[in-house]
Design a protein around this motif. Structure first.
Motif, PDB file in Angstrom:
ATOM      1  N   ARG A 162       0.820  -1.194   0.000  1.00 43.46           N
ATOM      2  CA  ARG A 162       0.000   0.000   0.000  1.00 43.46           C
ATOM      3  C   ARG A 162       0.866   1.260   0.000  1.00 43.46           C
ATOM      4  O   ARG A 162       1.966   1.279   0.547  1.00 43.46           O
ATOM      5  N   ALA A 163       0.331   2.311  -0.604  1.00 41.03           N
ATOM      6  CA  ALA A 163       1.016   3.590  -0.581  1.00 41.03           C
ATOM      7  C   ALA A 163       0.990   4.162   0.836  1.00 41.03           C
ATOM      8  O   ALA A 163       0.078   3.904   1.620  1.00 41.03           O
ATOM      9  N   VAL A 164       2.023   4.935   1.174  1.00 40.53           N
ATOM     10  CA  VAL A 164       2.162   5.490   2.508  1.00 40.53           C
ATOM     11  C   VAL A 164       1.699   6.941   2.482  1.00 40.53           C
ATOM     12  O   VAL A 164       2.321   7.789   1.844  1.00 40.53           O
ATOM     13  N   TYR A 165       0.601   7.232   3.139  1.00 44.39           N
ATOM     14  CA  TYR A 165       0.085   8.583   3.250  1.00 44.39           C
ATOM     15  C   TYR A 165      -0.339   8.841   4.688  1.00 44.39           C
ATOM     16  O   TYR A 165      -0.745   7.921   5.407  1.00 44.39           O
ATOM     17  N   GLY A 166      -0.277  10.085   5.096  1.00 43.30           N
ATOM     18  CA  GLY A 166      -0.856  10.513   6.355  1.00 43.30           C
ATOM     19  C   GLY A 166      -1.704  11.740   6.106  1.00 43.30           C
ATOM     20  O   GLY A 166      -1.341  12.600   5.302  1.00 43.30           O
ATOM     21  N   PHE A 167      -2.853  11.821   6.756  1.00 43.19           N
ATOM     22  CA  PHE A 167      -3.759  12.947   6.558  1.00 43.19           C
ATOM     23  C   PHE A 167      -4.008  13.650   7.884  1.00 43.19           C
ATOM     24  O   PHE A 167      -4.318  13.002   8.896  1.00 43.19           O
ATOM     25  N   ASP A 168      -3.835  14.964   7.868  1.00 43.77           N
ATOM     26  CA  ASP A 168      -4.167  15.802   9.010  1.00 43.77           C
ATOM     27  C   ASP A 168      -5.600  16.282   8.811  1.00 43.77           C
ATOM     28  O   ASP A 168      -5.856  17.203   8.028  1.00 43.77           O
TER      29      ASP A 168
ATOM     30  N   ALA B  24     -15.842   5.640   3.089  1.00 44.78           N
ATOM     31  CA  ALA B  24     -15.578   5.585   1.647  1.00 44.78           C
ATOM     32  C   ALA B  24     -14.553   4.504   1.355  1.00 44.78           C
ATOM     33  O   ALA B  24     -13.658   4.228   2.171  1.00 44.78           O
ATOM     34  N   VAL B  25     -14.680   3.902   0.182  1.00 44.85           N
ATOM     35  CA  VAL B  25     -13.795   2.828  -0.258  1.00 44.85           C
ATOM     36  C   VAL B  25     -13.285   3.165  -1.651  1.00 44.85           C
ATOM     37  O   VAL B  25     -14.074   3.525  -2.536  1.00 44.85           O
ATOM     38  N   LEU B  26     -11.975   3.061  -1.837  1.00 47.78           N
ATOM     39  CA  LEU B  26     -11.357   3.219  -3.160  1.00 47.78           C
ATOM     40  C   LEU B  26     -11.111   1.826  -3.714  1.00 47.78           C
ATOM     41  O   LEU B  26     -10.221   1.102  -3.247  1.00 47.78           O
ATOM     42  N   ALA B  27     -11.923   1.432  -4.679  1.00 46.14           N
ATOM     43  CA  ALA B  27     -11.858   0.069  -5.231  1.00 46.14           C
ATOM     44  C   ALA B  27     -11.281   0.095  -6.634  1.00 46.14           C
ATOM     45  O   ALA B  27     -11.561   1.014  -7.422  1.00 46.14           O
ATOM     46  N   LEU B  28     -10.468  -0.910  -6.947  1.00 45.16           N
ATOM     47  CA  LEU B  28      -9.939  -1.072  -8.294  1.00 45.16           C
ATOM     48  C   LEU B  28     -10.939  -1.833  -9.147  1.00 45.16           C
ATOM     49  O   LEU B  28     -11.719  -2.644  -8.650  1.00 45.16           O
ATOM     50  N   LEU B  29     -10.895  -1.558 -10.439  1.00 44.37           N
ATOM     51  CA  LEU B  29     -11.820  -2.226 -11.338  1.00 44.37           C
ATOM     52  C   LEU B  29     -11.482  -3.690 -11.538  1.00 44.37           C
ATOM     53  O   LEU B  29     -12.327  -4.484 -11.948  1.00 44.37           O
ATOM     54  N   SER B  30     -10.233  -4.064 -11.267  1.00 46.82           N
ATOM     55  CA  SER B  30      -9.830  -5.466 -11.374  1.00 46.82           C
ATOM     56  C   SER B  30      -8.774  -5.739 -10.323  1.00 46.82           C
ATOM     57  O   SER B  30      -8.030  -4.846  -9.922  1.00 46.82           O
ATOM     58  N   CYS B  31      -8.702  -6.956  -9.883  1.00 51.17           N
ATOM     59  CA  CYS B  31      -7.721  -7.341  -8.870  1.00 51.17           C
ATOM     60  C   CYS B  31      -6.335  -7.364  -9.508  1.00 51.17           C
ATOM     61  O   CYS B  31      -6.129  -8.022 -10.532  1.00 51.17           O
ATOM     62  N   PRO B  32      -5.377  -6.625  -8.949  1.00 51.40           N
ATOM     63  CA  PRO B  32      -4.057  -6.549  -9.589  1.00 51.40           C
ATOM     64  C   PRO B  32      -3.309  -7.866  -9.465  1.00 51.40           C
ATOM     65  O   PRO B  32      -3.415  -8.578  -8.459  1.00 51.40           O
ATOM     66  N   ASP B  33      -2.545  -8.184 -10.498  1.00 50.72           N
ATOM     67  CA  ASP B  33      -1.690  -9.366 -10.498  1.00 50.72           C
ATOM     68  C   ASP B  33      -0.257  -8.903 -10.356  1.00 50.72           C
ATOM     69  O   ASP B  33       0.296  -8.261 -11.268  1.00 50.72           O
TER      70      ASP B  33
ATOM     71  N   GLY C 182      -3.212   4.819  -4.902  1.00 55.80           N
ATOM     72  CA  GLY C 182      -3.856   6.016  -4.388  1.00 55.80           C
ATOM     73  C   GLY C 182      -4.391   5.824  -2.985  1.00 55.80           C
ATOM     74  O   GLY C 182      -4.279   4.750  -2.373  1.00 55.80           O
ATOM     75  N   SER C 183      -5.008   6.882  -2.445  1.00 55.05           N
ATOM     76  CA  SER C 183      -5.572   6.829  -1.106  1.00 55.05           C
ATOM     77  C   SER C 183      -6.698   7.844  -1.016  1.00 55.05           C
ATOM     78  O   SER C 183      -6.805   8.761  -1.844  1.00 55.05           O
ATOM     79  N   ILE C 184      -7.548   7.696   0.001  1.00 56.82           N
ATOM     80  CA  ILE C 184      -8.657   8.614   0.235  1.00 56.82           C
ATOM     81  C   ILE C 184      -8.726   8.929   1.721  1.00 56.82           C
ATOM     82  O   ILE C 184      -8.251   8.156   2.561  1.00 56.82           O
TER      83      ILE C 184
ATOM     84  N   VAL D  54     -11.126  13.744   0.171  1.00 57.36           N
ATOM     85  CA  VAL D  54      -9.971  13.990  -0.680  1.00 57.36           C
ATOM     86  C   VAL D  54      -9.486  12.664  -1.245  1.00 57.36           C
ATOM     87  O   VAL D  54      -9.409  11.655  -0.545  1.00 57.36           O
ATOM     88  N   TYR D  55      -9.203  12.677  -2.554  1.00 54.02           N
ATOM     89  CA  TYR D  55      -8.687  11.499  -3.252  1.00 54.02           C
ATOM     90  C   TYR D  55      -7.328  11.857  -3.845  1.00 54.02           C
ATOM     91  O   TYR D  55      -7.203  12.820  -4.606  1.00 54.02           O
ATOM     92  N   VAL D  56      -6.308  11.088  -3.472  1.00 55.36           N
ATOM     93  CA  VAL D  56      -4.955  11.241  -4.020  1.00 55.36           C
ATOM     94  C   VAL D  56      -4.671  10.028  -4.876  1.00 55.36           C
ATOM     95  O   VAL D  56      -4.740   8.888  -4.397  1.00 55.36           O
ATOM     96  N   ASN D  57      -4.358  10.244  -6.162  1.00 53.71           N
ATOM     97  CA  ASN D  57      -4.147   9.103  -7.053  1.00 53.71           C
ATOM     98  C   ASN D  57      -2.697   8.627  -7.018  1.00 53.71           C
ATOM     99  O   ASN D  57      -1.876   9.145  -6.259  1.00 53.71           O
ATOM    100  N   GLY D  58      -2.398   7.657  -7.845  1.00 47.64           N
ATOM    101  CA  GLY D  58      -1.074   7.066  -7.843  1.00 47.64           C
ATOM    102  C   GLY D  58       0.032   7.982  -8.305  1.00 47.64           C
ATOM    103  O   GLY D  58       1.207   7.698  -8.060  1.00 47.64           O
ATOM    104  N   SER D  59      -0.317   9.105  -8.955  1.00 43.86           N
ATOM    105  CA  SER D  59       0.680  10.092  -9.377  1.00 43.86           C
ATOM    106  C   SER D  59       0.733  11.293  -8.443  1.00 43.86           C
ATOM    107  O   SER D  59       1.325  12.314  -8.778  1.00 43.86           O
TER     108      SER D  59
END
Length: 800
Positions: free
Chosen positions: A372-378, A630-639, A672-674, A699-704
């Motif tokens: 998982r990506a590492v994020y912290g939210f204040d 809220a849930v950030l779901a991928l359209l397909s399970c990553p391989d 990404g993260s929310i 707030v939604y932060v994507n992979g970029s």
């Protein structure tokens, strides 16, 4: 909706004609910054795709005297549109449809004769991508170089070149020469700047043994420099003497063609080598005496063209991408891969200011099982905390789209070629932002020397500023930390470990120290475990009375004060990677990320499952004081390793119902993260201000690391200008007359009675009496008498 976090270094920036403004490509807009303050002045919003080029041009010949004071530019984007701007007024003047994604553009100064008078005629040379061809084909030529008449808005002539991919076009300062790199060759065109016709364009090629990456033209001489993937710089002098000149100057068999390969049209070719890897940029100085180069080392190398001697501007801290100089030659800028643009004072290249965007994603090795990506939210201050490549935590203001601060977690000297030996695996913030916890991991070398460090930080005087409180080495023996959670309203935290236990940490206050930096420390209060299973996640309830810890696929409930097990919830399908209580309710949300993914809602009061879905969720978050999550779901399970380009969907749930109450499609969901953030005012100015609930934003932060903030309670998408939530600085008028040459005069104070001594007497006058520049000090005769009189004791003399 508010958007931000776009890259400032996706394309070279451009200075305005007077050097007072810097135009930076940022996503689908062009951000205009003041070079004096590095503050945002305005934004040019008109493209429907990412902007890839911005070129500042002279005002039209028919413009009025007042209009000529304005500044104009052309921009190109992946939406296949060229736009002509008055960027001071942020006004679109003209659009030219290309129809294909534009990756690079130059607009050289070309003149044509109209009624016996030479007038400027804008022609754009663009590098486009032919989307009708598949890039995966072995010999597909997807890159094309075309010429567009910007006055008539149409293409003229045929294709200048076809390449495997769109290449960056570089123009000389006079606009007479254009060039691109194509594998091991430089393609150079001579453009007739007077009476331009496409059939008069001539072309030569210069060859090399390695793949070329960049090039630059000398401002006055017929000299071109090219950099390759090995770090070498080649300088061809007097290129095109045979083909570009009216008459042949010398024979190709001349013996003076040192370093020139085969029958290439150049007199000599000189090779320099300092860079250890690919050369990212080359740029000649305005007088042509020096050549600037940069690359992965994060160092600007200044080469003296005649002698080859060099000097350096080191410690920029990140690999370099672009170098651009301003028309007045007193300021330049360099773009770095960490999404920062440094403004440099020339010729010493002193860093005056920086334009810092959100740091771009970094590659972190996997330790202990989480990708998982590492994020912290204040939540309170509306900041996002992101680990950076230089072992810092960057705090970024989501509403102002600006960096707030950086907290150095580990010391690091920038070494561009070294393998990753350490990384920040986790950052966690308390809900009020007063406490922060970080986990950094030192990787073992040949199986030895690994180290996990847990650090607690206390909040400083301003938002985003923290100072180190406690350092704990190996908090869970030799096992990694899976999660850290703070207890609301208490100075307590819990860390869980893959080694099979969790620890409760408390902050101890000291009344013997008056310094707030030394008044507190953290200690372990208790340790818990459940059947020696790996503890994969932990979370506190809203009131802090219940601690939930996931023991692989089993969710356990604890009393944090007594460290007593109070309940066990049925097992999930696979190990839990995220736990979170839904606001002040009795519901607990669990997230499983594995080959058997699951999102589930549990009722803590009766220890039963409320409902569940078998979907792969990249991230999830719960409202701190509501019943939504809220849930950030991928359209397909990553391989395996998922691409950041994978799309997804954000689902908003109410804890009482298993049916989503809203959904949004998003791009680049992988990585990404929310999170929910606190909103002072609703995004919609027309929203009902009398509603009871405080505005709650998502707030939604994507992979970029691009982000979007929106109100999940609004049924319709509300799009507002980003400038309303950014610090927009009004540009000051340019100095004129005396001030433009010598600067502003100091304000004169009212005349006062002063002595011959140019300072105010004090108790210790000898400490400052001789300080100052020699050309402004008074004569020695005056200084000596004042100095001697200061040493003598003065006594009143009575008149007899």
């Amino acid at each position: 909706m508010i958007t931000g976090g776009q890259s400032y270094v996706s394309a070279p920036p451009a200075f305005s004609a007077d050097g007072r403004l810097l135009l930076v490509c940022s996503g689908r807009a062009v951000s205009v910054f003041s070079t004096a303050t590095a503050m945002l002045v305005s934004e040019l919003e008109g493209h429907e795709g990412d902007v890839t080029a911005v070129v500042v041009v002279a005002p039209p010949a028919q413009a009025t005297a007042a209009a000529k004071l304005a500044s104009y530019c052309w921009t190109a984007g992946l939406d296949g549109v060229l736009i002509y701007w008055d960027f001071l007024a942020a006004e679109v003047m003209r659009k030219v449809q290309v129809g294909l994604p534009v990756h690079s553009m130059v607009v050289p100064d070309i003149y044509r004769t109209s009624k016996g008078v030479e007038v400027s005629s804008p022609f754009a040379f663009i590098s486009v991508e032919d989307t009708s061809k598949l890039a995966s084909e072995p010999k597909a030529l997807c890159g094309q170089m075309r010429v567009y008449d910007l006055t008539k808005g149409r293409q003229v002539g045929g294709l200048l070149a076809e390449t495997r991919k769109p290449e960056k076009i570089v123009a000389s300062s006079s606009g007479e020469f254009l060039g691109i790199t194509n594998k091991r060759k430089l393609h150079i065109w001579r453009i007739p700047t007077k009476d331009f016709k496409p059939d008069k364009i001539r072309k030569i090629k210069l060859r090399h043994t390695k793949h070329l990456t960049t090039l630059a033209f000398h401002p006055t001489e017929r000299t071109v420099a090219g950099g390759d993937v090995t770090g070498r710089i080649l300088i061809w002098r007097c290129f095109g003497n045979s083909k570009f000149s009216e008459s042949s100057v010398q024979s190709k068999e001349d013996d003076g063609r040192d370093g020139v390969r085969g029958d290439d049209d150049a007199d000599t070719c000189t090779t320099w080598h300092w860079h250890s890897s690919s050369v990212r940029f080359l740029k000649f100085s305005s007088d042509g005496a020096y050549l600037f180069s940069g690359g992965l080392e994060g160092v600007i190398v200044v080469w003296q063209l005649d002698t080859g001697k060099r000097r350096y501007k080191p410690r920029l801290g990140s690999p370099l991408l672009f170098f651009v100089d301003s028309p007045d030659s007193s300021i330049s800028c360099v773009s770095c891969t960490n999404n920062q643009v440094y403004l440099l004072k020339m010729p010493n290249m002193e860093v005056m200011r920086s334009i810092a965007g959100i740091k771009l994603p970094i590659a972190s090795p996997n330790l202990g099982g989480s990708n998982r990506a590492v994020y912290g939210f204040d939540y309170t201050n509306r900041l996002v905390a992101i680990p950076t490549e230089d072992y810092c935590i960057q705090f970024y203001n989501l509403f102002e789209n600006a960096e707030v601060s950086e907290v150095q977690v580990c010391e690091r000297n920038f070494q561009p070629i070294d393998d990753i030996t350490m990384y920040i695996s986790m950052v966690s913030l308390s809900i009020d932002g007063d406490l922060m916890c970080t986990v950094d991991v030192k990787l073992p070398e040949e199986g030895l020397g690994g180290l996990v460090t847990l650090k607690f930080w206390n909040h400083g005087s301003r938002a985003g500023h923290y100072f180190l409180s406690t350092v704990i080495y190996e908090p869970h023996s030799d096992d990694g930390v899976s999660s850290v959670a703070f207890r609301p309203g208490r100075n307590m935290a819990v860390s869980s470990s893959f080694g099979g236990n969790f620890k409760v940490w408390v902050q101890s206050l000291s009344s013997q120290s008056n310094d707030e930096r030394n008044c507190s420390g953290w200690r372990c209060q208790s340790v818990g475990s459940y059947k020696k299973k790996p503890m994969t996640s932990a979370a506190f309830s809203a009131d802090g009375s219940v601690l939930a810890v996931a023991a692989e696929s089993t969710i356990t409930l604890w009393d944090p004060d007594n460290n007593a097990l109070v309940g066990v919830i049925a097992e999930t399908l696979s190990p839990v990677t995220n736990l979170s209580f839904v606001g002040t309710s009795v519901f607990l949300m669990s997230l499983c990320q594995s080959s058997r993914p699951q999102i589930a809602l549990w009722n803590v009061s009766n220890l039963s499952m409320q409902w569940s879905y078998s979907i792969y969720a990249e991230a999830a978050c719960c409202s701190p004081d509501g019943s939504e999550f809220a849930v950030l779901a991928l359209l397909s399970c990553p391989d395996g390793e998922a691409s950041t380009q994978q799309d997804g969907v954000i689902l908003l749930f109410d804890a009482e119902s298993s049916n989503p109450i809203a959904s949004w499609s998003v791009k680049k969901a992988s990585g990404g993260s929310i999170s929910f953030v606190k909103g002072d005012v609703p995004l919609d100015a027309n929203a009902d201000s009398s509603r009871d609930k405080e505005p709650m934003l998502l707030v939604y932060v994507n992979g970029s690391h691009e982000y979007a903030i929106f109100d999940p309670r609004e049924s319709e998408e509300v799009v507002i200008s980003k400038n309303k939530h950014k610090k927009i600085q009004a540009e000051e008028p340019a100095p004129i007359g005396y001030a433009s040459i010598y600067g502003e005069l100091t304000k004169l104070e009212p005349k006062k009675e002063v002595s011959d001594v140019p300072f105010v007497p004090s108790d210790r006058p000898w400490e400052t009496i001789f300080s100052g520049s020699s050309h402004v000090l008074p004569p020695l005769t005056k200084l000596c008498s004042a100095f001697l009189s200061s040493l003598l004791e003065k006594r009143p003399v009575a008149n007899e």
